[in-house]
Design a protein around this motif. Structure first.
Motif, PDB file in Angstrom:
ATOM      1  N   THR A 138       1.711   6.591  -6.766  1.00 32.92           N
ATOM      2  CA  THR A 138       0.678   7.577  -7.085  1.00 32.92           C
ATOM      3  C   THR A 138       1.270   8.986  -7.060  1.00 32.92           C
ATOM      4  OG1 THR A 138      -0.916   6.121  -6.011  1.00 32.92           O
ATOM      5  CG2 THR A 138      -1.668   8.336  -6.537  1.00 32.92           C
ATOM      6  N   LEU A 139       2.133   9.240  -6.065  1.00 32.44           N
ATOM      7  CA  LEU A 139       2.786  10.552  -5.993  1.00 32.44           C
ATOM      8  C   LEU A 139       3.648  10.771  -7.237  1.00 32.44           C
ATOM      9  CD1 LEU A 139       3.867  10.534  -2.223  1.00 32.44           C
ATOM     10  CD2 LEU A 139       2.049  11.892  -3.256  1.00 32.44           C
TER      11      LEU A 139
ATOM     12  N   ARG B 225      -7.616   2.012  -3.572  1.00 33.89           N
ATOM     13  CA  ARG B 225      -7.503   3.395  -3.134  1.00 33.89           C
ATOM     14  C   ARG B 225      -8.095   3.559  -1.734  1.00 33.89           C
ATOM     15  NH1 ARG B 225      -6.093   7.685  -5.988  1.00 33.89           N
ATOM     16  NH2 ARG B 225      -4.484   6.138  -6.441  1.00 33.89           N
TER      17      ARG B 225
ATOM     18  N   ILE C 262       1.316   4.081  -2.874  1.00 32.73           N
ATOM     19  CA  ILE C 262       1.130   5.513  -2.611  1.00 32.73           C
ATOM     20  C   ILE C 262       2.306   6.288  -3.204  1.00 32.73           C
ATOM     21  CG2 ILE C 262       1.155   7.255  -0.770  1.00 32.73           C
ATOM     22  CD1 ILE C 262      -0.518   5.227   0.905  1.00 32.73           C
TER      23      ILE C 262
ATOM     24  N   GLN D 230       1.655  17.206   8.303  1.00 36.84           N
ATOM     25  CA  GLN D 230       1.119  17.912   7.142  1.00 36.84           C
ATOM     26  C   GLN D 230       1.508  17.191   5.845  1.00 36.84           C
ATOM     27  OE1 GLN D 230      -0.982  20.071   7.549  1.00 36.84           O
ATOM     28  NE2 GLN D 230      -1.018  21.625   5.964  1.00 36.84           N
ATOM     29  N   LEU D 231       2.738  16.645   5.810  1.00 38.38           N
ATOM     30  CA  LEU D 231       3.155  15.876   4.629  1.00 38.38           C
ATOM     31  C   LEU D 231       2.199  14.704   4.420  1.00 38.38           C
ATOM     32  CD1 LEU D 231       7.058  15.839   4.993  1.00 38.38           C
ATOM     33  CD2 LEU D 231       5.775  16.685   3.022  1.00 38.38           C
ATOM     34  N   LEU D 232       1.906  13.996   5.509  1.00 38.31           N
ATOM     35  CA  LEU D 232       0.963  12.872   5.395  1.00 38.31           C
ATOM     36  C   LEU D 232      -0.405  13.355   4.942  1.00 38.31           C
ATOM     37  CD1 LEU D 232       1.450  10.545   8.489  1.00 38.31           C
ATOM     38  CD2 LEU D 232       1.600   9.909   6.070  1.00 38.31           C
TER      39      LEU D 232
ATOM     40  N   GLU E 109      -8.171   1.363   0.547  1.00 36.56           N
ATOM     41  CA  GLU E 109      -7.234   0.809   1.535  1.00 36.56           C
ATOM     42  C   GLU E 109      -6.031   1.720   1.745  1.00 36.56           C
ATOM     43  OE1 GLU E 109      -6.878  -3.377   1.878  1.00 36.56           O
ATOM     44  OE2 GLU E 109      -8.034  -3.743   0.061  1.00 36.56           O
ATOM     45  N   GLN E 110      -5.583   2.353   0.670  1.00 32.68           N
ATOM     46  CA  GLN E 110      -4.491   3.324   0.826  1.00 32.68           C
ATOM     47  C   GLN E 110      -4.923   4.460   1.750  1.00 32.68           C
ATOM     48  OE1 GLN E 110      -4.052   4.438  -3.309  1.00 32.68           O
ATOM     49  NE2 GLN E 110      -2.146   3.281  -3.548  1.00 32.68           N
TER      50      GLN E 110
ATOM     51  N   LEU F 217      -5.063   3.481   5.395  1.00 28.88           N
ATOM     52  CA  LEU F 217      -3.713   3.393   5.972  1.00 28.88           C
ATOM     53  C   LEU F 217      -3.223   4.778   6.395  1.00 28.88           C
ATOM     54  CD1 LEU F 217      -1.271   1.260   6.269  1.00 28.88           C
ATOM     55  CD2 LEU F 217      -0.368   2.384   4.247  1.00 28.88           C
ATOM     56  N   ILE F 218      -3.379   5.748   5.507  1.00 27.08           N
ATOM     57  CA  ILE F 218      -2.919   7.107   5.816  1.00 27.08           C
ATOM     58  C   ILE F 218      -3.765   7.713   6.954  1.00 27.08           C
ATOM     59  CG2 ILE F 218      -2.617   9.444   4.905  1.00 27.08           C
ATOM     60  CD1 ILE F 218      -0.672   7.734   3.594  1.00 27.08           C
TER      61      ILE F 218
ATOM     62  N   TRP G  11       7.929  20.352  -2.225  1.00 28.22           N
ATOM     63  CA  TRP G  11       7.074  19.658  -1.260  1.00 28.22           C
ATOM     64  C   TRP G  11       6.887  18.201  -1.665  1.00 28.22           C
ATOM     65  CZ3 TRP G  11       5.646  20.949   3.504  1.00 28.22           C
ATOM     66  CH2 TRP G  11       4.593  20.264   4.113  1.00 28.22           C
TER      67      TRP G  11
ATOM     68  N   GLN H 207       7.468  14.804   0.463  1.00 22.63           N
ATOM     69  CA  GLN H 207       6.481  13.710   0.616  1.00 22.63           C
ATOM     70  C   GLN H 207       7.130  12.378   0.250  1.00 22.63           C
ATOM     71  OE1 GLN H 207       3.525  15.145  -2.199  1.00 22.63           O
ATOM     72  NE2 GLN H 207       2.127  15.745  -0.572  1.00 22.63           N
TER      73      GLN H 207
ATOM     74  N   SER I 209      -1.098  15.915   3.196  1.00 25.99           N
ATOM     75  CA  SER I 209      -1.084  16.331   1.795  1.00 25.99           C
ATOM     76  C   SER I 209      -0.974  15.117   0.869  1.00 25.99           C
ATOM     77  CB  SER I 209       0.050  17.332   1.546  1.00 25.99           C
ATOM     78  OG  SER I 209       1.299  16.723   1.727  1.00 25.99           O
ATOM     79  N   ILE I 210      -0.396  14.018   1.379  1.00 26.03           N
ATOM     80  CA  ILE I 210      -0.393  12.776   0.594  1.00 26.03           C
ATOM     81  C   ILE I 210      -1.827  12.261   0.472  1.00 26.03           C
ATOM     82  CG2 ILE I 210       0.283  10.338   0.674  1.00 26.03           C
ATOM     83  CD1 ILE I 210       2.993  11.327   1.865  1.00 26.03           C
TER      84      ILE I 210
ATOM     85  N   LYS J 252       5.137  19.290  10.578  1.00 27.31           N
ATOM     86  CA  LYS J 252       5.415  19.229   9.147  1.00 27.31           C
ATOM     87  C   LYS J 252       5.232  17.813   8.615  1.00 27.31           C
ATOM     88  CE  LYS J 252       8.886  19.983   5.745  1.00 27.31           C
ATOM     89  NZ  LYS J 252      10.321  20.188   5.573  1.00 27.31           N
ATOM     90  N   ASP J 253       5.711  16.817   9.362  1.00 25.58           N
ATOM     91  CA  ASP J 253       5.513  15.438   8.914  1.00 25.58           C
ATOM     92  C   ASP J 253       4.022  15.090   8.878  1.00 25.58           C
ATOM     93  OD1 ASP J 253       8.146  15.048   8.459  1.00 25.58           O
ATOM     94  OD2 ASP J 253       8.469  13.552  10.032  1.00 25.58           O
TER      95      ASP J 253
ATOM     96  N   LEU K 116      -3.963  11.629  -2.988  1.00 24.58           N
ATOM     97  CA  LEU K 116      -4.714  10.411  -3.322  1.00 24.58           C
ATOM     98  C   LEU K 116      -6.158  10.774  -3.682  1.00 24.58           C
ATOM     99  CD1 LEU K 116      -3.393   8.025  -0.508  1.00 24.58           C
ATOM    100  CD2 LEU K 116      -2.829   7.915  -2.950  1.00 24.58           C
TER     101      LEU K 116
ATOM    102  N   LEU L  71       9.533  11.071   2.850  1.00 22.19           N
ATOM    103  CA  LEU L  71       8.827  10.510   4.009  1.00 22.19           C
ATOM    104  C   LEU L  71       8.388   9.073   3.731  1.00 22.19           C
ATOM    105  CD1 LEU L  71       7.510  11.497   6.825  1.00 22.19           C
ATOM    106  CD2 LEU L  71       5.399  11.598   5.516  1.00 22.19           C
TER     107      LEU L  71
ATOM    108  N   LEU M  76       0.846  -1.205   0.000  1.00 21.83           N
ATOM    109  CA  LEU M  76       0.000   0.000   0.000  1.00 21.83           C
ATOM    110  C   LEU M  76       0.873   1.244   0.000  1.00 21.83           C
ATOM    111  CD1 LEU M  76      -2.858  -0.987   2.484  1.00 21.83           C
ATOM    112  CD2 LEU M  76      -3.172  -0.284   0.110  1.00 21.83           C
TER     113      LEU M  76
ATOM    114  N   GLN N 233      -2.530   6.407  10.220  1.00 19.85           N
ATOM    115  CA  GLN N 233      -1.266   7.050  10.588  1.00 19.85           C
ATOM    116  C   GLN N 233      -1.511   8.480  11.082  1.00 19.85           C
ATOM    117  OE1 GLN N 233       1.968   7.028   7.830  1.00 19.85           O
ATOM    118  NE2 GLN N 233       1.867   4.846   7.390  1.00 19.85           N
TER     119      GLN N 233
END
Lengths: 509, 509
Positions: free
Chosen positions: A25-26, B42, A22, B17-19, B44-45, B48-49, A41, A45, B21-22, B14-15, B26, A48, A18, B52
């Motif tokens: 996808t990015l 998608r 991801i 926010q990175l997540l 499931e992705q 997961l995020i 940015w 991502q 924004s990921i 920031k980390d 998606l 990370l 997964l 987290q």
């Protein structure tokens, strides 16, 4: 009921997959939609996710899960719980997981970080150097990458040479001796074929071009004919065409329009669709299976054999031109027969650029790069001597000389990212494609006839049944032997080129 | 030098926010590129995020980081290390982080999971129910969502009513009393205005449409005029238009083409671009700042005020029609004057559908939904009675009656995802937009004149300077008071509608 060790390992792999998807996808978005200012940015991502991925792939938890699943499997084998193919597959999955895990684990994390930085710096430095035709400014970055990759090979500590160790992730079990054995006949024969091609006085094709929307329409017709299902495949444009899989039912390809080259888009689409068809034919069985090694592509050469198959054996075939030319005429191209389109699809002129090279000279490009990277890593070629060596070999093998390093040794991106061991895959793909086609023809009859009677589905069905579904259960040479009953050999590829030249010379008279 | 507690908290944010924004990337891909078969993976992705993200936002580590940064800040305040505005901003950031953290933490993780499941089940169930016009089949899912959201409100344990508690994430500090106070004058006046509008005998506009590519071209002209920079903004198409920020320099909007409604695409683009301009004007300062509360939008109502501003105050204005109509004529539309385009842009007919409602009747839709959801959550309205209540209020306020529940209480997606407390933002956005415009006109002169002299950059500059840059430092009512010097009031919106009706009736004579 509590889960078996096998299921727990599967759950772990699925979460890793997964995350990996991801990341993909990015990457897809970066190349198809992202505005340029988003780069920084996006880089953060991606870092990370890469950090998370590496942690998962080298964690103690993962090691324990593999061990427990393996011992569970050994017990059930003794108890004869499963049918034998399933047992074989599962053992193979465990072997591959252990192999991948050991590679990840034997690397010093410090080196992993340094490599990531050196790759990204190398890539930026190469872009500048290429733009300014300034190889010297790129040398330090290249030296650093060579040093780090050599150190990586040392840490991996395999019973292989440095270059071979680095080639493994692309081409499992490849050796330098085998590369030489396969490439030598080509190095002898290809220059002769190029000379022969020069005697063919092709009808000069006029300069022409097509509108973007017409090129897109032609690609749509092509993919419709070639079984594209919009429900699970998406298409976009990007500067460099690629194929990518974002999920077990989510396949994407990109293509590009090149001004003044009205066939570039169609051929790129055919090529990337070939990659995608291979991915679509891999054993999925279930979402979970998608995450296991056996659900994945076995090597870059096999991947390339499939893209080259659709690009060269189908889209550049005479029968295809015969059945497709009227779409070009309808779009307003100066194409008025199958012969016209076929000649346009098959120009033979040795040039300096690998990506735009024709089928004849392509192999020589690969041989030059492969030899050079082995020389750099193992045989003491200094980075400073690279441009001279490059130019010398081009003159010798292709009879052409780069005006500058941008046209010469700075043209490809690979080395700037420390990607050594990848180049042979491109040529091995040609050989595998040709050899598989020979067997396909033994089974189904002449491929030209199948294309002419638009029996593309038969061809795809054969590839699905005989090639795609093995995943990583066989490496590329094992796959070829299994499917064709013979050892991989360059003969079939040379035969194919001979025949094509023959036919072209007839038609051009 | 070791990092300060403030910097460590920033790194953590920031980390996160990175997540986040990921997750947004998606979502963007899902709505713009993803083939339909990719949905399951998608999903499931995204889970997961989400897992987290929730873990990061409610972790002990986060709590400690906030505490340490706060005490560091208190110390430096005593030492008078910083200028006062920076201290104020930092304290506000800490307050908001504590508030958000406490909300996340007070929720039972079990409830979080149940809610996520209920939302996704509710959404699927609603889609089916709407398709089959079968409210009964949707009732159990709605009941479950009401129960879970009530439970959530109990766990949050705020000194607010249930509905108010749930509305907070959309509209900080909103109360039911304030909603009533703001909406009552509208409930009285809007039906009168609708009656008045019926007396205007608009020149009947003929049915017409435009080709997709022409509509796209018109949107490009619009966005070029409105300062779009392709380097940091991307546009795509999706079934439901939206605006999304994927990074501190990566803004995206989508639009859609509706067959038979040639102005839909242009207005949707204007609307989403308004959202995007607000995001682009938020205080970024640095990548890191992007991750702090003050770098984020303050409320949905303020967000909506910005999108509605560009859609209604600009794109639906008379001056805009006067300066833009020839682009429509050039594209082949039967538009031959500014009057033509303006009348087409401003049809007034009360209907059943909120999304397609005109500016006059729109508010009544919102009031009906707001009242109904408060009744459902707090005043004992049973789910079974919802359709009857809906229909009764439509007849009463808008004088129209849905033929069935698909046209009626099943039309909006929000309740199916348990999203209560969101609806008023849509109408509050109209009020805020009107009141801000009044002050803008005091500062810059009549907005119609600015549009006519194509001084859009002045308008945007005013919004950037006076509205956008506050981020979450002020809630929506504080923002309005700060900018306009007056309490938020429905007067300005009603005035605006009055004037528009007046002008329309003149022009239609």
């Amino acid at each position: 009921m509590s889960k078996s060790a096998w299921q727990l390992l599967g759950d772990y792999l699925k979460d890793t997959q997964l995350l990996g998807s991801i990341q993909s996808t990015l990457y897809w978005d970066q190349n198809t939609s992202m505005p340029i200012a988003g780069s920084n940015w996006r880089g953060e991502q991606l870092s990370l996710i890469a950090k998370q991925l590496h942690a998962r792939q080298s964690s103690e938890q993962f090691e324990i899960l593999i061990k427990e699943a393996k011992s569970e499997l050994q017990n059930s084998k003794e108890k004869d719980d499963f049918e034998s193919q399933l047992i074989t597959d599962r053992f193979r999955n465990i072997d591959l997981l252990e192999q991948d895990f050991n590679r990840q684990k034997s690397l010093d994390p410090q080196l992993v970080v340094e490599l990531a930085t050196a790759k990204s710096e190398g890539y930026m430095c190469w872009q500048e150097a290429r733009k300014n035709n300034d190889f010297k400014s790129f040398s330090p970055a290249l030296k650093k990458l060579i040093a780090l990759r050599t150190e990586q090979s040392n840490q991996l500590c395999e019973e292989r040479s440095c270059w071979e160790t680095l080639a493994q992730p692309f081409e499992p079990n490849l050796t330098i001796d085998r590369v030489s054995e396969l490439f030598e006949p080509l190095q002898k024969r290809l220059p002769e074929l190029i000379q022969k091609a020069e005697t063919i006085t092709n009808k000069k094709s006029e300069k022409w071009d097509l509108a973007i929307s017409d090129q897109e329409k032609l690609c749509q017709i092509l993919l419709n004919d070639w079984s594209r299902d919009p429900a699970n495949t998406a298409i976009a444009k990007s500067p460099h065409p690629f194929s990518i899989t974002l999920g077990p039912d989510d396949y994407r390809i990109t293509t590009r329009i090149v001004k003044g080259q009205p066939l570039s888009c169609l051929l790129a689409t055919a090529h990337e669709w070939g990659h995608s068809l291979y991915e679509q034919g891999l054993p999925s069985k279930s979402h979970q299976w998608f995450a296991w090694p056996l659900g994945q592509a076995t090597s870059m050469a096999v991947h390339e054999s499939q893209s080259l198959f659709w690009e060269n054996r189908i889209a550049r075939s005479f029968s295809f031109a015969k059945s497709f030319w009227h779409h070009f005429e309808n779009a307003g191209a100066p194409i008025h027969s199958g012969d016209d389109l076929w000649i346009n699809l098959n120009p033979f002129t040795p040039g300096l650029n690998r990506v735009e090279a024709d089928e004849l000279s392509y192999g020589l490009h690969i041989m030059i790069r492969t030899e050079l990277e082995i020389d750099l890593l193992e045989r003491g070629l200094s980075v400073e001597d690279l441009p001279n060596e490059w130019n010398k070999r081009y003159l010798h093998l292709l009879g052409v000389s780069p005006k500058n390093d941008t046209e010469g040794c700075l043209q490809d991106v690979h080395w700037s990212e420390g990607m050594f061991g990848y180049f042979p895959s491109y040529l091995l793909g040609h050989l595998i494609s040709a050899q598989l086609t020979k067997t396909l023809e033994e089974d189904l009859g002449k491929i030209e006839n199948l294309i002419e009677s638009t029996e593309i589905s038969k061809i795809l069905g054969w590839l699905r049944k005989n090639v795609h579904h093995y995943g990583r259960s066989l490496d590329s040479e094992e796959l070829v032997r299994k499917v064709t009953g013979a050892k991989l050999s360059p003969t079939y590829f040379l035969e194919y080129l001979d025949n094509k030249l023959e036919k072209l010379s007839t038609i051009s008279k």
